[in-house]
Design a protein around this motif. Structure first.
Motif, PDB file in Angstrom:
ATOM      1  N   LYS A  14       0.830  -1.268   0.059  1.00 41.68           N
ATOM      2  CA  LYS A  14       0.000  -0.057  -0.127  1.00 41.68           C
ATOM      3  C   LYS A  14       0.803   1.177   0.043  1.00 41.68           C
ATOM      4  O   LYS A  14       0.616   2.219  -0.709  1.00 41.68           O
ATOM      5  N   ALA A  15       1.968   1.098   0.871  1.00 42.18           N
ATOM      6  CA  ALA A  15       2.756   2.295   0.914  1.00 42.18           C
ATOM      7  C   ALA A  15       3.423   2.614  -0.313  1.00 42.18           C
ATOM      8  O   ALA A  15       3.581   4.043  -0.913  1.00 42.18           O
ATOM      9  N   ARG A  16       3.769   1.840  -1.119  1.00 42.02           N
ATOM     10  CA  ARG A  16       4.441   1.958  -2.576  1.00 42.02           C
ATOM     11  C   ARG A  16       3.617   2.544  -3.227  1.00 42.02           C
ATOM     12  O   ARG A  16       3.689   3.453  -3.962  1.00 42.02           O
ATOM     13  N   GLU A  17       2.170   2.346  -3.427  1.00 39.35           N
ATOM     14  CA  GLU A  17       1.412   2.827  -4.233  1.00 39.35           C
ATOM     15  C   GLU A  17       1.047   4.345  -3.859  1.00 39.35           C
ATOM     16  O   GLU A  17       1.041   5.175  -4.862  1.00 39.35           O
ATOM     17  N   PHE A  18       0.854   4.641  -2.531  1.00 37.33           N
ATOM     18  CA  PHE A  18       0.793   6.100  -2.179  1.00 37.33           C
ATOM     19  C   PHE A  18       1.948   6.975  -2.371  1.00 37.33           C
ATOM     20  O   PHE A  18       1.885   8.002  -2.880  1.00 37.33           O
ATOM     21  N   ARG A  19       3.219   6.313  -2.187  1.00 42.66           N
ATOM     22  CA  ARG A  19       4.411   7.087  -2.336  1.00 42.66           C
ATOM     23  C   ARG A  19       4.386   7.465  -3.914  1.00 42.66           C
ATOM     24  O   ARG A  19       5.000   8.459  -4.152  1.00 42.66           O
ATOM     25  N   ALA A  20       4.062   6.557  -4.864  1.00 41.34           N
ATOM     26  CA  ALA A  20       4.259   6.904  -6.103  1.00 41.34           C
ATOM     27  C   ALA A  20       3.319   7.951  -6.598  1.00 41.34           C
ATOM     28  O   ALA A  20       3.800   8.690  -7.654  1.00 41.34           O
ATOM     29  N   VAL A  21       2.240   8.353  -5.913  1.00 44.48           N
ATOM     30  CA  VAL A  21       1.404   9.619  -6.050  1.00 44.48           C
ATOM     31  C   VAL A  21       1.979  11.001  -5.498  1.00 44.48           C
ATOM     32  O   VAL A  21       2.089  12.055  -5.896  1.00 44.48           O
ATOM     33  N   PHE A  22       2.236  10.805  -4.261  1.00 40.67           N
ATOM     34  CA  PHE A  22       2.623  11.888  -3.273  1.00 40.67           C
ATOM     35  C   PHE A  22       3.969  12.308  -3.239  1.00 40.67           C
ATOM     36  O   PHE A  22       4.409  13.402  -3.306  1.00 40.67           O
ATOM     37  N   GLU A  23       5.147  11.455  -3.560  1.00 45.39           N
ATOM     38  CA  GLU A  23       6.431  11.757  -3.285  1.00 45.39           C
ATOM     39  C   GLU A  23       6.867  12.840  -4.534  1.00 45.39           C
ATOM     40  O   GLU A  23       7.751  13.606  -4.375  1.00 45.39           O
ATOM     41  N   PRO A  24       6.359  12.493  -5.718  1.00 43.74           N
ATOM     42  CA  PRO A  24       6.765  13.037  -7.094  1.00 43.74           C
ATOM     43  C   PRO A  24       6.420  14.733  -6.827  1.00 43.74           C
ATOM     44  O   PRO A  24       6.955  15.471  -7.311  1.00 43.74           O
ATOM     45  N   ALA A  25       5.215  14.840  -5.845  1.00 42.93           N
ATOM     46  CA  ALA A  25       4.513  16.163  -5.629  1.00 42.93           C
ATOM     47  C   ALA A  25       5.260  16.995  -4.440  1.00 42.93           C
ATOM     48  O   ALA A  25       5.267  17.959  -4.129  1.00 42.93           O
ATOM     49  N   GLY A  26       6.532  16.179  -4.089  1.00 39.21           N
ATOM     50  CA  GLY A  26       7.382  16.802  -3.014  1.00 39.21           C
ATOM     51  C   GLY A  26       7.117  16.495  -1.488  1.00 39.21           C
ATOM     52  O   GLY A  26       7.523  17.327  -0.727  1.00 39.21           O
ATOM     53  N   TRP A  27       6.322  15.443  -1.427  1.00 34.84           N
ATOM     54  CA  TRP A  27       5.765  15.269  -0.131  1.00 34.84           C
ATOM     55  C   TRP A  27       6.528  14.278   0.707  1.00 34.84           C
ATOM     56  O   TRP A  27       7.020  13.453   0.013  1.00 34.84           O
ATOM     57  N   GLN A  28       6.931  14.315   1.900  1.00 29.25           N
ATOM     58  CA  GLN A  28       7.582  13.579   2.553  1.00 29.25           C
ATOM     59  C   GLN A  28       6.537  12.489   3.229  1.00 29.25           C
ATOM     60  O   GLN A  28       5.646  12.857   3.781  1.00 29.25           O
ATOM     61  N   VAL A  29       6.467  11.212   2.847  1.00 33.42           N
ATOM     62  CA  VAL A  29       5.457  10.310   2.876  1.00 33.42           C
ATOM     63  C   VAL A  29       6.122   9.019   3.810  1.00 33.42           C
ATOM     64  O   VAL A  29       7.097   8.539   3.528  1.00 33.42           O
ATOM     65  N   LEU A  30       5.527   9.020   5.288  1.00 28.27           N
ATOM     66  CA  LEU A  30       5.944   8.034   6.174  1.00 28.27           C
ATOM     67  C   LEU A  30       4.539   7.149   6.260  1.00 28.27           C
ATOM     68  O   LEU A  30       3.720   7.360   5.766  1.00 28.27           O
ATOM     69  N   THR A  31       5.126   6.095   6.971  1.00 28.27           N
ATOM     70  CA  THR A  31       4.059   5.007   7.196  1.00 28.27           C
ATOM     71  C   THR A  31       4.204   4.601   8.768  1.00 28.27           C
ATOM     72  O   THR A  31       5.241   5.162   9.554  1.00 28.27           O
ATOM     73  N   LEU A  32       3.443   3.779   9.121  1.00 28.94           N
ATOM     74  CA  LEU A  32       3.192   3.543  10.796  1.00 28.94           C
ATOM     75  C   LEU A  32       4.863   2.779  11.050  1.00 28.94           C
ATOM     76  O   LEU A  32       5.178   2.727  12.298  1.00 28.94           O
ATOM     77  N   ASN A  33       5.260   2.520  10.016  1.00 28.67           N
ATOM     78  CA  ASN A  33       6.726   1.614  10.208  1.00 28.67           C
ATOM     79  C   ASN A  33       7.881   2.449  10.628  1.00 28.67           C
ATOM     80  O   ASN A  33       8.873   2.030  11.003  1.00 28.67           O
ATOM     81  N   ASP A  34       7.393   3.765  10.293  1.00 29.33           N
ATOM     82  CA  ASP A  34       8.549   4.704  10.798  1.00 29.33           C
ATOM     83  C   ASP A  34       8.554   5.365  12.107  1.00 29.33           C
ATOM     84  O   ASP A  34       9.249   6.354  12.519  1.00 29.33           O
ATOM     85  N   PHE A  35       7.753   4.675  12.813  1.00 29.04           N
ATOM     86  CA  PHE A  35       7.379   5.141  14.276  1.00 29.04           C
ATOM     87  C   PHE A  35       7.474   4.059  15.341  1.00 29.04           C
ATOM     88  O   PHE A  35       7.028   2.953  14.924  1.00 29.04           O
ATOM     89  N   ASP A  36       7.979   3.981  16.587  1.00 30.20           N
ATOM     90  CA  ASP A  36       8.092   3.193  17.683  1.00 30.20           C
ATOM     91  C   ASP A  36       6.824   3.167  18.583  1.00 30.20           C
ATOM     92  O   ASP A  36       6.264   4.231  18.807  1.00 30.20           O
ATOM     93  N   HIS A  37       6.592   2.027  18.917  1.00 23.91           N
ATOM     94  CA  HIS A  37       5.621   1.816  20.027  1.00 23.91           C
ATOM     95  C   HIS A  37       4.275   2.348  19.714  1.00 23.91           C
ATOM     96  O   HIS A  37       3.398   3.278  20.609  1.00 23.91           O
ATOM     97  N   LEU A  38       3.785   2.422  18.662  1.00 23.18           N
ATOM     98  CA  LEU A  38       2.286   3.010  18.427  1.00 23.18           C
ATOM     99  C   LEU A  38       1.114   1.840  18.559  1.00 23.18           C
ATOM    100  O   LEU A  38       1.695   0.676  18.365  1.00 23.18           O
ATOM    101  N   ALA A  39       0.299   2.198  19.303  1.00 21.80           N
ATOM    102  CA  ALA A  39      -0.828   1.157  19.732  1.00 21.80           C
ATOM    103  C   ALA A  39      -1.524   1.091  18.413  1.00 21.80           C
ATOM    104  O   ALA A  39      -1.535   1.648  17.199  1.00 21.80           O
ATOM    105  N   GLN A  40      -2.069  -0.182  18.356  1.00 20.94           N
ATOM    106  CA  GLN A  40      -2.977  -0.612  17.296  1.00 20.94           C
ATOM    107  C   GLN A  40      -4.511  -0.095  17.372  1.00 20.94           C
ATOM    108  O   GLN A  40      -4.701  -0.227  18.212  1.00 20.94           O
ATOM    109  N   VAL A  41      -5.016   0.117  16.234  1.00 23.33           N
ATOM    110  CA  VAL A  41      -6.303   0.555  16.260  1.00 23.33           C
ATOM    111  C   VAL A  41      -7.332  -0.747  15.945  1.00 23.33           C
ATOM    112  O   VAL A  41      -7.100  -1.398  14.796  1.00 23.33           O
ATOM    113  N   ASN A  42      -8.251  -1.036  17.017  1.00 25.10           N
ATOM    114  CA  ASN A  42      -9.242  -2.030  16.571  1.00 25.10           C
ATOM    115  C   ASN A  42     -10.260  -1.448  15.694  1.00 25.10           C
ATOM    116  O   ASN A  42     -10.764  -0.505  15.660  1.00 25.10           O
ATOM    117  N   GLU A  43     -10.291  -2.280  14.369  1.00 24.53           N
ATOM    118  CA  GLU A  43     -11.151  -2.010  13.518  1.00 24.53           C
ATOM    119  C   GLU A  43     -12.474  -2.286  13.574  1.00 24.53           C
ATOM    120  O   GLU A  43     -12.966  -3.621  13.170  1.00 24.53           O
TER     121      GLU A  43
END
Length: 207
Positions: A14-43
């Motif tokens: 999923k991240a790869r699909e979004f990066r392909a759109v937003f990074e060429p527009a100059g955005w820094q795209v991060l995912t949850l993998n870039d952060f430590d100790h994040l709680a999960q969201v119950n869907e």
């Protein structure tokens, strides 16, 4: 606020699909993998939108930056719209692609090709910290059918089984550019592009 956008996923596909759109527009795209100790969201939502909102609002508040979340799923006509919001955990264990595909094939065992129509759906929610009432919501869909044998090495999830007759390819046989062009997430992103910049400016003006 700097041009940073967090995609509320740990899924590299999923991240790869979004990066392909937003990074060429100059955005820094991060995912949850870039952060430590994040709680999960119950869907716990009962719709794609409810689940996407849960993730977007939670992580926007937690990380103090805009967050884009999606909830996507496969809706098979013969199975009355299933697996739907349970697509990622259809076989009982979240994100076990092989098990999910195996269950889908078992459920459709013996069903002829003309009755294997399906829809891939995505809801995207763009959230600003502490403003859940102003979430930006868009949707995307693509029609296809479910093959009886997987095809293709790229993609993830149900991609090897989801067949596009007009292209004579499954999602797993498309390169990244074509996947963004023809996928449900690609369709949702295209619906997001005309409106998100104005939404962003409005949020910034509110301070």
């Amino acid at each position: 606020m700097e041009k940073k956008l967090v995609i509320a996923t740990q899924n590299n596909g999923k991240a790869r699909e979004f990066r392909a759109v937003f990074e060429p527009a100059g955005w820094q795209v991060l995912t949850l993998n870039d952060f430590d100790h994040l709680a999960q969201v119950n869907e716990t939502g009962r719709t794609f939108e409810e689940n996407a909102r849960l993730k977007a609002d939670f992580f926007a508040a937690k990380l103090h930056c805009p967050v884009l979340a999606d909830d996507s799923g496969l809706q098979v006509t013969f199975l009355h719209g299933q697996p739907g919001i349970y697509s990622a955990r259809y076989a009982g264990v979240a994100h076990d692609d092989a098990a999910n595909n195996a269950r889908l094939l078992a459920e459709l065992g013996g069903v002829p090709a003309e009755q294997r129509q399906a829809n891939f759906h995505t809801t995207l929610v763009l959230a600003w910290p502490q403003r859940p009432e102003q979430d930006l919501v868009v949707n995307g869909d693509v029609k296809g059918e479910i093959l009886s044998v997987p095809r293709g090495e790229d993609g993830f999830g149900y991609d090897p089984l989801f067949y596009l007759a007009d292209l004579d390819k499954t999602f797993a046989e498309l390169n990244a550019i074509d996947k963004n062009k023809y996928s449900h997430r690609g369709a949702a992103i295209q619906n997001l592009l005309p409106v998100w910049q104005q939404w962003w400016q409005e949020q910034e003006q509110q301070g």
